[in-house]
Design an enzyme around this catalytic site. Structure first.
Site, PDB file in Angstrom:
ATOM      1  N   ASP A  25       0.277  -1.473   0.146  1.00 19.90           N
ATOM      2  CA  ASP A  25      -0.285  -0.344  -0.441  1.00 19.90           C
ATOM      3  C   ASP A  25       0.602   1.390   0.139  1.00 19.90           C
ATOM      4  O   ASP A  25       1.907   1.357   1.211  1.00 19.90           O
ATOM      5  CB  ASP A  25      -0.896   0.054   0.702  1.00 19.90           C
ATOM      6  CG  ASP A  25      -1.439  -1.037   1.207  1.00 19.90           C
ATOM      7  OD1 ASP A  25      -2.474  -2.080   0.604  1.00 19.90           O
ATOM      8  OD2 ASP A  25      -2.898  -0.656   2.086  1.00 19.90           O
ATOM      9  N   GLU A  65     -12.109  -0.979   1.287  1.00 15.84           N
ATOM     10  CA  GLU A  65     -10.659  -0.607   1.544  1.00 15.84           C
ATOM     11  C   GLU A  65      -9.880   1.174   0.616  1.00 15.84           C
ATOM     12  O   GLU A  65     -10.062   0.830  -0.417  1.00 15.84           O
ATOM     13  CB  GLU A  65     -10.004  -1.611   1.402  1.00 15.84           C
ATOM     14  CG  GLU A  65     -10.329  -2.857   1.606  1.00 15.84           C
ATOM     15  CD  GLU A  65      -8.637  -3.648   2.243  1.00 15.84           C
ATOM     16  OE1 GLU A  65      -8.555  -3.910   3.383  1.00 15.84           O
ATOM     17  OE2 GLU A  65      -8.348  -3.926   1.106  1.00 15.84           O
TER      18      GLU A  65
HETATM   19  C1  FRU Z   1      -4.791  -3.936   1.748  1.00 16.46           C
HETATM   20  C2  FRU Z   1      -4.775  -3.380   3.399  1.00 16.46           C
HETATM   21  C3  FRU Z   1      -4.955  -2.265   4.303  1.00 16.46           C
HETATM   22  C4  FRU Z   1      -4.291  -2.410   5.844  1.00 16.46           C
HETATM   23  C5  FRU Z   1      -3.063  -3.345   4.714  1.00 16.46           C
HETATM   24  C6  FRU Z   1      -2.014  -3.869   5.412  1.00 16.46           C
HETATM   25  O1  FRU Z   1      -3.979  -3.710   0.678  1.00 16.46           O
HETATM   26  O2  FRU Z   1      -5.624  -4.218   3.952  1.00 16.46           O
HETATM   27  O3  FRU Z   1      -6.593  -2.027   4.479  1.00 16.46           O
HETATM   28  O4  FRU Z   1      -4.015  -1.256   5.838  1.00 16.46           O
HETATM   29  O5  FRU Z   1      -3.700  -3.789   3.899  1.00 16.46           O
HETATM   30  O6  FRU Z   1      -1.321  -4.787   5.626  1.00 16.46           O
END
Ligand code: FRU
Length: 413
Positions: free
Chosen positions: A39, A262
């Protein structure tokens, strides 16, 4: 009443020529040599445009050393930052926070805003510091620092203490206890995204959440889908330093449709609010489905009536032939889209199957680096992919053609 993504609307989710990303061509240019990154979010100015600070662009990414099994990376994630003059070749900065500063046992996704030489960071503290058993409590935290640039790079000084600014109250947002009831599936309270609303001037955060209460208390149909309660939350800053925040009701939900909306974020265009979220095929409720992808909804008011783009909401999907190749798409104000390379060339396996494969397979089928950028055109209720294969990890502040022209001359945008 918050608008909803309805089960009926999801029947219009279709992979088409206008939303299917091409297969990623390997090898790709790696964002970082020794780190998995996933992310990612660029430093943005208050109006949502990519910041250029004395010629530098800055991105922040969840990271772990490449020795970590890809599926385990969420358990020890730390934010690293990278900077670049051309938005293409990234220089690795340090771990963003000095060790010991951040809250939680690991740092999850967030956003970063630049104003007057300061950076404001919002992130998710997952679990508790020094916990012996990994827990999944999620809290939203903010901190700030000064940005310093030199001819050679970027660094941050004078970090403010990290402060928990939002914790789910069980009234407007599902809390951990409600999420732990029998029948419920893991709750979410994460991924804060800062924006300033041009219409009312307020500073807000969007975040990924769930509607309050338990599956048993929910009324939507059918009964077997009631554990699915994804929502896009909203909070407003109540002081100019952005250290105090107040919950507002969620602006959008997917009750009985999907559990995880997300990394919610906005593109503002033509006086409209374009709300984008990411989700996985595995997060749809029984009886409805959609691919791992970027989904979008549009409204003429912030809290108003969001309708899905392209009827079902699908804006960008992985190619059918490589359904998990990328994730965590973020649309920038210029319509370019960044994401990271997830699990690729799975030959028909799903993401859930990966954990049972040999570790060597898991390592060699994970990208952990920025994906080739994409670009969409946004027009009314519809979007269309107009650039399918931009440079790997490209983050541009202005238009793409202009960036190409300047890049050819060796100058940043
Ligand atoms: C999406 C996610 C986010 C979270 C992160 C944790 O890729 O699930 O929602 O912040 O990955 O690694």
């Amino acid at each position: 009443m918050a608008s909803q993504w309805t089960r009926a609307q999801t029947r219009d989710i279709k992979i088409t020529i206008d939303n299917e990303a091409p297969e990623i061509q390997f090898p790709v240019q790696l964002t970082a040599e020794d780190l998995w990154i996933w992310d990612t979010w660029p430093l943005l100015d208050e109006d949502g445009s990519v910041s250029v600070i004395n010629g530098w662009k800055i991105i922040f990414a969840l990271s772990t050393p490449k020795t970590v099994l890809p599926g385990k990376r969420h358990d020890i994630a730390r934010i690293f930052y990278f900077y670049s003059r051309d938005g293409l070749n990234w220089i690795q900065g340090r771990q963003l926070f000095p060790e010991g500063h951040s809250l939680g046992s690991r740092e999850w996704a967030g956003s970063a805003m630049h104003s007057n030489g300061q950076v404001y960071i919002f992130y998710t503290a997952s679990g508790r510091k020094n916990e012996t058993q990994l827990t999944f409590e999620q809290r939203i935290v903010m901190t700030a620092a000064f940005i310093r640039t030199t001819f050679n790079g970027v660094y941050f000084t004078d970090w403010k203490p990290h402060k928990v600014i939002l914790e789910p109250d069980g009234i407007l947002y599902q809390n951990q206890e409600q999420g732990l009831q029998p029948g419920n599936i893991p709750y979410t309270f994460r991924d804060p995204w800062f924006f300033r609303d041009k219409k009312d001037g307020n500073a807000y955060l969007l975040f990924e959440a769930n509607t309050p209460g338990t599956a048993q208390q929910r009324k939507c149909e059918p009964v077997e889908a009631r554990a699915f309660s994804g929502a896009v939350g909203l909070a407003v800053a109540t002081n100019p330093n952005l250290t105090q925040w107040k919950f507002l009701p969620h602006i959008f939900n997917a009750d009985c449709v999907n559990q995880e909306l997300e990394r919610p974020h906005f593109v503002f265009k033509d006086n409209l609010y374009y709300l984008f979220i990411n989700t996985h095929v595995s997060k749809f409720a029984p009886g409805v489905t959609g691919p791992d992808g970027l989904y979008g909804f549009v409204s003429n008011s912030l809290t108003g009536n969001y309708t899905p783009l392209n009827l079902g909401g699908l804006v960008t999907a992985n190619p059918i032939s490589d359904a998990f190749q990328a994730y965590s798409w973020v649309v920038l104000q210029n319509g370019t889209i960044i994401s990271f390379i997830n699990f690729f060339h799975l030959s028909g396996l799903t993401e859930a199957d990966i954990g049972s494969k040999p570790e060597s397979f898991q390592f060699s089928h994970f990208g952990g680096t920025l994906a080739p950028a994409l670009q969409i055109n946004i027009n009314g209720n519809s979007t269309k992919l107009i650039n399918r294969n931009l440079e790997d990890g490209l983050v541009i502040a202005g238009g793409y053609d202009e960036w190409r022209r300047k890049h050819a001359l060796g100058i940043g945008d």
